[in-house]
Design a protein around this motif. Structure first.
Motif, mmCIF file in Angstrom:
data_model
loop_
_atom_site.group_PDB
_atom_site.id
_atom_site.type_symbol
_atom_site.label_atom_id
_atom_site.label_comp_id
_atom_site.label_asym_id
_atom_site.label_seq_id
_atom_site.Cartn_x
_atom_site.Cartn_y
_atom_site.Cartn_z
ATOM 1 N N ASP A 111 28.206 37.419 41.616
ATOM 2 C CA ASP A 111 28.022 38.820 41.220
ATOM 3 C C ASP A 111 28.992 39.784 41.894
ATOM 4 O O ASP A 111 29.098 40.931 41.487
ATOM 5 N N CYS A 112 29.684 39.329 42.929
ATOM 6 C CA CYS A 112 30.589 40.200 43.682
ATOM 7 C C CYS A 112 31.964 40.220 43.014
ATOM 8 O O CYS A 112 32.450 39.185 42.567
ATOM 9 N N ASP A 113 32.592 41.392 42.938
ATOM 10 C CA ASP A 113 33.908 41.466 42.291
ATOM 11 C C ASP A 113 35.063 41.256 43.269
ATOM 12 O O ASP A 113 36.223 41.332 42.904
ATOM 13 N N VAL A 114 34.734 40.943 44.536
ATOM 14 C CA VAL A 114 35.756 40.570 45.509
ATOM 15 C C VAL A 114 36.111 39.104 45.268
ATOM 16 O O VAL A 114 35.229 38.263 45.103
ATOM 17 N N VAL A 115 37.413 38.807 45.242
ATOM 18 C CA VAL A 115 37.838 37.414 45.132
ATOM 19 C C VAL A 115 38.268 36.934 46.512
ATOM 20 O O VAL A 115 37.661 36.056 47.087
ATOM 21 N N PRO A 118 40.948 34.092 35.584
ATOM 22 C CA PRO A 118 39.514 34.319 35.778
ATOM 23 C C PRO A 118 38.988 33.309 36.806
ATOM 24 O O PRO A 118 39.362 32.141 36.767
ATOM 25 N N ILE A 119 38.157 33.748 37.716
ATOM 26 C CA ILE A 119 37.616 32.874 38.759
ATOM 27 C C ILE A 119 36.325 32.253 38.231
ATOM 28 O O ILE A 119 35.350 32.956 37.994
ATOM 29 N N TRP A 120 36.354 30.920 38.029
ATOM 30 C CA TRP A 120 35.281 30.214 37.343
ATOM 31 C C TRP A 120 33.896 30.506 37.879
ATOM 32 O O TRP A 120 32.937 30.538 37.116
ATOM 33 N N LEU A 121 33.759 30.746 39.180
ATOM 34 C CA LEU A 121 32.426 30.909 39.730
ATOM 35 C C LEU A 121 31.900 32.333 39.592
ATOM 36 O O LEU A 121 30.748 32.595 39.877
ATOM 37 N N LYS A 122 32.747 33.247 39.144
ATOM 38 C CA LYS A 122 32.317 34.639 38.993
ATOM 39 C C LYS A 122 31.673 34.831 37.611
ATOM 40 O O LYS A 122 32.082 34.219 36.633
ATOM 41 N N ARG A 180 42.545 43.566 54.024
ATOM 42 C CA ARG A 180 42.987 43.348 52.647
ATOM 43 C C ARG A 180 41.908 42.652 51.849
ATOM 44 O O ARG A 180 41.415 41.593 52.234
ATOM 45 N N ILE A 181 41.551 43.273 50.746
ATOM 46 C CA ILE A 181 40.592 42.695 49.802
ATOM 47 C C ILE A 181 41.290 42.642 48.456
ATOM 48 O O ILE A 181 41.932 43.608 48.043
ATOM 49 N N PHE A 182 41.176 41.505 47.778
ATOM 50 C CA PHE A 182 41.699 41.376 46.416
ATOM 51 C C PHE A 182 40.508 41.216 45.478
ATOM 52 O O PHE A 182 39.662 40.348 45.678
ATOM 53 N N TYR A 183 40.473 42.066 44.456
ATOM 54 C CA TYR A 183 39.369 42.070 43.499
ATOM 55 C C TYR A 183 39.722 41.250 42.259
ATOM 56 O O TYR A 183 40.881 40.898 42.037
ATOM 57 N N LYS A 184 38.703 40.988 41.432
ATOM 58 C CA LYS A 184 38.881 40.168 40.217
ATOM 59 C C LYS A 184 40.056 40.623 39.363
ATOM 60 O O LYS A 184 40.818 39.805 38.866
ATOM 61 N N ASP A 241 51.144 36.133 55.984
ATOM 62 C CA ASP A 241 51.190 34.723 56.359
ATOM 63 C C ASP A 241 50.293 34.356 57.537
ATOM 64 O O ASP A 241 49.702 33.293 57.556
ATOM 65 N N GLU A 242 50.202 35.217 58.519
ATOM 66 C CA GLU A 242 49.442 34.881 59.723
ATOM 67 C C GLU A 242 47.937 35.074 59.556
ATOM 68 O O GLU A 242 47.165 34.736 60.433
ATOM 69 N N GLU A 243 47.517 35.640 58.449
ATOM 70 C CA GLU A 243 46.099 35.923 58.241
ATOM 71 C C GLU A 243 45.355 34.737 57.621
ATOM 72 O O GLU A 243 45.922 33.938 56.912
ATOM 73 N N THR A 244 44.059 34.687 57.888
ATOM 74 C CA THR A 244 43.176 33.706 57.277
ATOM 75 C C THR A 244 42.453 34.413 56.129
ATOM 76 O O THR A 244 41.917 35.504 56.313
ATOM 77 N N TYR A 245 42.456 33.782 54.963
ATOM 78 C CA TYR A 245 41.811 34.369 53.780
ATOM 79 C C TYR A 245 40.612 33.538 53.359
ATOM 80 O O TYR A 245 40.547 32.343 53.622
ATOM 81 N N TYR A 246 39.702 34.207 52.674
ATOM 82 C CA TYR A 246 38.481 33.573 52.187
ATOM 83 C C TYR A 246 38.263 33.956 50.732
ATOM 84 O O TYR A 246 38.659 35.041 50.311
#
Length: 145
Positions: free
Chosen positions: A47-51, A69-73, A59-63, A36-41
């Motif tokens: 082309d990157c598989d990081v979402v 599905p993330i439209w811009l990926k 913390r990294i969340f991948y596709k 909760d206290e973190e800022t996410y992007y």
């Protein structure tokens, strides 16, 4: 000024996203990993598989770890523009090319986009999709010329 930070994998600038959005987008088993206290992007590089990622790069969340599905990926399938009503880029393009849609009002009428929106929890960016609908309309109109 909107905060922007670089993706830890591709180093491109990401777009700030609310925690509630990230929580609703990641797989059920990963929801507890969204702090909760973190800022996410959201990584905006197609082309990157990081979402999603946070500033501390803890913390990294991948596709494959998000529910939609993330439209811009690259290779997003289906390529939703309006996540709330599951309206795809192709449906918007077809509405312009086949049904003569010229603006967002036409798209809403023809596709059902933007009705009963809960963008904060349904759209990966946590924002209204109208700018992306407009972008898609413009793309389709330009392809007609």
């Amino acid at each position: 000024m909107e905060e922007k930070e670089n993706c830890p994998k591709c180093y491109e600038i990401g777009e700030k996203v609310k925690n509630i959005t990230v929580k609703h987008m990641v797989s059920e088993n990963l929801m507890g990993k969204v702090v909760d206290e973190e800022t996410y992007y959201l990584c905006m590089n197609e082309d990157c598989d990081v979402v999603y990622y946070n500033l501390n790069n803890e913390r990294i969340f991948y596709k494959e770890e998000v529910k939609v599905p993330i439209w811009l990926k690259k290779n997003a399938n289906p390529k939703y523009i309006c996540y709330c009503n599951q309206v795809t880029e192709q449906q918007i393009i077809n509405a312009v090319l086949d049904d003569g849609a010229k603006n967002i009002k036409d798209i809403i009428r023809l596709t059902g986009a933007m009705k009963n929106g809960k963008c904060e929890i349904n759209n990966p960016l946590g924002k209204c999709c109208s700018p992306f609908i407009q972008e898609t309309i413009n793309k389709a109109l330009n392809s007609k010329e």
